[in-house]
Design a protein around this motif. Structure first.
Motif, mmCIF file in Angstrom:
data_model
loop_
_atom_site.group_PDB
_atom_site.id
_atom_site.type_symbol
_atom_site.label_atom_id
_atom_site.label_comp_id
_atom_site.label_asym_id
_atom_site.label_seq_id
_atom_site.Cartn_x
_atom_site.Cartn_y
_atom_site.Cartn_z
ATOM 1 N N PRO A 2 0.838 -1.214 0.000
ATOM 2 C CA PRO A 2 0.000 0.000 0.000
ATOM 3 C C PRO A 2 0.865 1.253 0.000
ATOM 4 C CG PRO A 2 0.059 -0.957 2.198
ATOM 5 C CD PRO A 2 0.811 -1.907 1.308
ATOM 6 N N THR A 3 1.458 1.558 -1.160
ATOM 7 C CA THR A 3 2.482 2.590 -1.246
ATOM 8 C C THR A 3 1.974 3.984 -0.896
ATOM 9 O OG1 THR A 3 2.019 2.643 -3.621
ATOM 10 C CG2 THR A 3 3.908 1.365 -2.913
ATOM 11 N N ILE A 4 0.796 4.346 -1.377
ATOM 12 C CA ILE A 4 0.329 5.713 -1.152
ATOM 13 C C ILE A 4 0.032 5.949 0.319
ATOM 14 C CG2 ILE A 4 -2.096 5.167 -1.671
ATOM 15 C CD1 ILE A 4 -0.158 8.438 -2.443
ATOM 16 N N HIS A 5 -0.487 4.940 1.003
ATOM 17 C CA HIS A 5 -0.751 5.064 2.434
ATOM 18 C C HIS A 5 0.557 5.310 3.182
ATOM 19 C CE1 HIS A 5 -1.264 3.312 6.536
ATOM 20 N NE2 HIS A 5 -2.383 4.010 6.487
ATOM 21 N N GLY A 6 1.575 4.524 2.882
ATOM 22 C CA GLY A 6 2.852 4.691 3.551
ATOM 23 C C GLY A 6 3.481 6.044 3.283
ATOM 24 N N ILE A 25 1.925 8.933 2.479
ATOM 25 C CA ILE A 25 1.186 9.993 3.166
ATOM 26 C C ILE A 25 1.517 10.013 4.648
ATOM 27 C CG2 ILE A 25 -1.131 10.696 3.889
ATOM 28 C CD1 ILE A 25 -2.122 9.890 1.116
ATOM 29 N N VAL A 26 1.526 8.841 5.278
ATOM 30 C CA VAL A 26 1.836 8.779 6.714
ATOM 31 C C VAL A 26 3.242 9.299 6.973
ATOM 32 C CG1 VAL A 26 2.215 7.213 8.653
ATOM 33 C CG2 VAL A 26 0.203 6.927 7.205
ATOM 34 N N ALA A 27 4.219 8.866 6.172
ATOM 35 C CA ALA A 27 5.602 9.303 6.373
ATOM 36 C C ALA A 27 5.740 10.799 6.154
ATOM 37 C CB ALA A 27 6.527 8.534 5.433
ATOM 38 N N ALA A 28 5.070 11.332 5.135
ATOM 39 C CA ALA A 28 5.166 12.762 4.851
ATOM 40 C C ALA A 28 4.596 13.591 6.000
ATOM 41 C CB ALA A 28 4.440 13.083 3.551
ATOM 42 N N ILE A 29 3.459 13.178 6.553
ATOM 43 C CA ILE A 29 2.851 13.922 7.665
ATOM 44 C C ILE A 29 3.722 13.836 8.905
ATOM 45 C CG2 ILE A 29 0.851 14.060 9.202
ATOM 46 C CD1 ILE A 29 -0.858 13.041 6.859
ATOM 47 N N PHE A 30 4.279 12.658 9.200
ATOM 48 C CA PHE A 30 5.152 12.520 10.365
ATOM 49 C C PHE A 30 6.388 13.406 10.250
ATOM 50 C CE2 PHE A 30 3.203 8.397 11.825
ATOM 51 C CZ PHE A 30 2.998 8.806 13.139
ATOM 52 N N GLN A 53 -5.800 4.153 11.984
ATOM 53 C CA GLN A 53 -5.068 4.598 13.172
ATOM 54 C C GLN A 53 -3.732 5.234 12.813
ATOM 55 O OE1 GLN A 53 -6.057 4.732 16.435
ATOM 56 N NE2 GLN A 53 -8.030 4.265 15.495
ATOM 57 N N ALA A 54 -3.063 4.749 11.765
ATOM 58 C CA ALA A 54 -1.772 5.311 11.392
ATOM 59 C C ALA A 54 -1.908 6.759 10.922
ATOM 60 C CB ALA A 54 -1.122 4.451 10.307
ATOM 61 N N VAL A 55 -2.896 7.028 10.055
ATOM 62 C CA VAL A 55 -3.109 8.393 9.569
ATOM 63 C C VAL A 55 -3.566 9.298 10.698
ATOM 64 C CG1 VAL A 55 -4.477 9.830 8.008
ATOM 65 C CG2 VAL A 55 -3.596 7.615 7.228
ATOM 66 N N LEU A 56 -4.463 8.780 11.540
ATOM 67 C CA LEU A 56 -4.953 9.582 12.668
ATOM 68 C C LEU A 56 -3.807 9.927 13.611
ATOM 69 C CD1 LEU A 56 -7.529 10.768 13.894
ATOM 70 C CD2 LEU A 56 -7.816 8.641 15.175
ATOM 71 N N LEU A 57 -2.934 8.977 13.891
ATOM 72 C CA LEU A 57 -1.790 9.240 14.760
ATOM 73 C C LEU A 57 -0.849 10.250 14.130
ATOM 74 C CD1 LEU A 57 -0.116 8.592 17.278
ATOM 75 C CD2 LEU A 57 0.908 6.673 16.006
ATOM 76 N N ALA A 58 -0.602 10.141 12.830
ATOM 77 C CA ALA A 58 0.279 11.092 12.153
ATOM 78 C C ALA A 58 -0.267 12.509 12.254
ATOM 79 C CB ALA A 58 0.456 10.683 10.694
ATOM 80 N N LEU A 59 -1.567 12.674 12.041
ATOM 81 C CA LEU A 59 -2.176 14.013 12.082
ATOM 82 C C LEU A 59 -2.189 14.584 13.492
ATOM 83 C CD1 LEU A 59 -5.172 13.341 9.656
ATOM 84 C CD2 LEU A 59 -3.228 14.852 9.203
#
Length: 486
Positions: free
Chosen positions: A320-324, A326-331, A348-354
């Motif tokens: 799931p490349t786009i998910h990874g 986006i999460v890395a960019a926000i972190f 949970q990963a996106v929510l935690l990053a935000l």
């Protein structure tokens, strides 16, 4: 001795047990795996049926096996692939490292020679598409989730018909479910009579669901003319003034990017792979692929210098490349994160990053429509607002229609733009198409578009939101439970 009455119970135990083992070996997220296991045990007939229809993310072994091979064939044919590190020198870390990792995952490197125009007015989008189709001399390729043959869209389809009639090679790839009104209309017959090749993407059917999940969709939006100009973004081939007008959510608001330069060939690689997979009779099992025409580009490349990287995603990709990304960019954000999306159902990963970005002082802003076209999506989206508001995230609700634009802006360095919503379906199930742009000019230009959205939005006050009724809270939490099952 097994009695006749115990046979159904035994069959249920064997089937549920076998599917549970399959789930465990797939190594899904814990909450997703537990949700499916509970459903399998608690629902003797419906549970296994639902899992077989919707539990796997597979498009079929054939597509997974040949996907990278076909994309690589066209990347080499068009000279898109390669290990040129020059464009990365101007990208700050850690984003340059992220770009390298995406090159390895997708085969598409950062491309430096690109010109672009950001289009926000639907009339202008449709008119410029029509004019570029009218000017096409060799090829015209369209790939859309929804083709709705009404209003101003009919002029675009007529332009395709005329292009084919004058000898231009024209192909239309439309999602079978999303474009069902198109396939039921007279237009496919009219276009085919003129020589347009029309193919259903991810056809829906009971028998097909045996070998692949039946609700996987091709969510890409793409137009390419002569390998010189392309359109990509969130805009379906619809007339926003007419599309889903019965839902009473207002006109659909989108952004499309008109692109010239190296990125056009990268986009053509994706179209060719998608089209060949779905085209009946395409000999994908032979020693060499049957390529679409490798016509020469007409005209010279523009003098643009925008750094762009293409990232196709979906169950056809190994990860799931786009998910990874986006999460890395926000972190890794240091100053600002802006998200605009119609369907906001983060895991949970996106929510935690935000939330972690907001807590460390990054200005995080999320822009969503005030009303969605589905009640389930509306409540499921709102379920995460409490956590976001508590962390200091600024949430705005757009009141000027159904805001359908999808973009993530990180600091001044990264823009993720295309078809991906911030939900599990886009991250894992749909065929999606994202442009990752490492250019402050594009970031600023799309930031100005988001500023215009903010000017037509209401801010969610944390205290007022906390005072909402218990019924609404219950519906939000209930709809949120469905998200892991995707």
């Amino acid at each position: 001795m097994i009695s006749h009455g115990s046979i159904p119970l035994l069959a249920h135990i064997v089937l549920a047990g076998g599917l549970t083992l399959r789930i465990l070996y797939r190594k899904l997220e814990v909450n997703t795996a537990l949700a499916w296991i509970v459903m399998l045990v608690a629902m003797p007939i419906a549970g296994p049926v639902l899992y077989l229809l919707f539990g796997d993310r597979s498009l079929g072994g054939r597509r997974l096996k040949l996907g990278r091979r076909i994309r690589t064939f066209y990347q080499n044919a068009y000279g898109v692939g390669g290990a040129d590190e020059a464009p990365l020198q101007s990208i700050p870390e850690p984003f340059a490292s992220l770009a390298r990792s995406m090159t390895v995952e997708s085969g598409f490197p950062v491309l430096a020679r690109n010109g672009y125009a950001i289009l926000t007015d639907p009339g202008e989008i449709l008119d410029r598409m029509r004019r570029d189709i009218d000017a096409a001399q060799t090829s015209c390729r369209l790939e859309f989730y929804i083709v709705e043959p009404s209003g101003r869209v009919e002029a675009v389809l007529e332009a395709v018909r005329k292009a084919a009639a004058r000898g231009v090679s024209c192909q239309i790839l439309a999602d079978d479910y999303g474009s069902k009104r198109f396939f039921r209309s007279p237009w496919p017959r009219r276009l085919s009579a003129a020589g347009v090749s029309i193919v259903r993407s991810l056809p829906v059917g009971v028998l097909k669901s045996v070998s692949k999940r039946s609700d996987l969709r091709n969510h890409r939006k793409l137009l390419i003319c002569d390998r010189t100009v392309a359109y990509a973004g969130s805009f379906n081939l619809v007339d926003p003034a007419l599309f889903k007008s019965d839902r009473h959510v207002g006109s659909w608001i989108d952004v499309m990017m008109r692109i010239e330069g190296e990125m056009v060939d990268a986009l053509t690689c994706v179209f060719n792979a998608d089209f060949l997979f779905e085209q009946k009779g395409a000999d994908l099992g032979g020693a060499l692929l049957r390529p679409l025409p490798l016509e020469a580009q007409k005209g010279r490349r523009p003098r643009g210098s925008a750094l762009m990287q293409l990232l196709p995603s979906g169950p056809e990709m190994p990860h799931p490349t786009i998910h990874g990304f986006i999460v890395a960019a926000i972190f890794n954000a240091r100053r600002r994160v802006r998200v605009v999306t119609p369907y906001f159902i983060p895991d949970q990963a996106v929510l935690l990053a935000l939330t972690s970005a907001a807590r460390r002082g990054v200005r995080v802003q999320i822009i969503v429509p005030e009303r969605l076209d589905t009640r389930i999506g509306q409540y499921a989206s709102q379920a995460s607002y409490d956590d976001l508001l508590a962390a200091g995230v600024d949430i705005r609700r757009f009141t000027g229609g159904l805001l359908h634009t999808k973009a993530v802006l990180v600091d001044d360095d990264i823009t993720i733009f295309g078809t991906v919503n911030m939900d599990l379906r886009s991250f894992y199930l749909n065929l999606e198409l994202s442009l990752i742009m490492y250019d402050p000019r594009i970031n600023n230009a799309l930031g100005a578009v988001l500023d215009a959205y903010v000017g037509r939005s209401d801010v969610i006050d944390p205290d007022a939101w906390a005072a909402r009724g218990s019924t609404q809270r219950f519906l939000e939490n209930l709809m949120r439970l469905a998200a892991p099952l995707l």
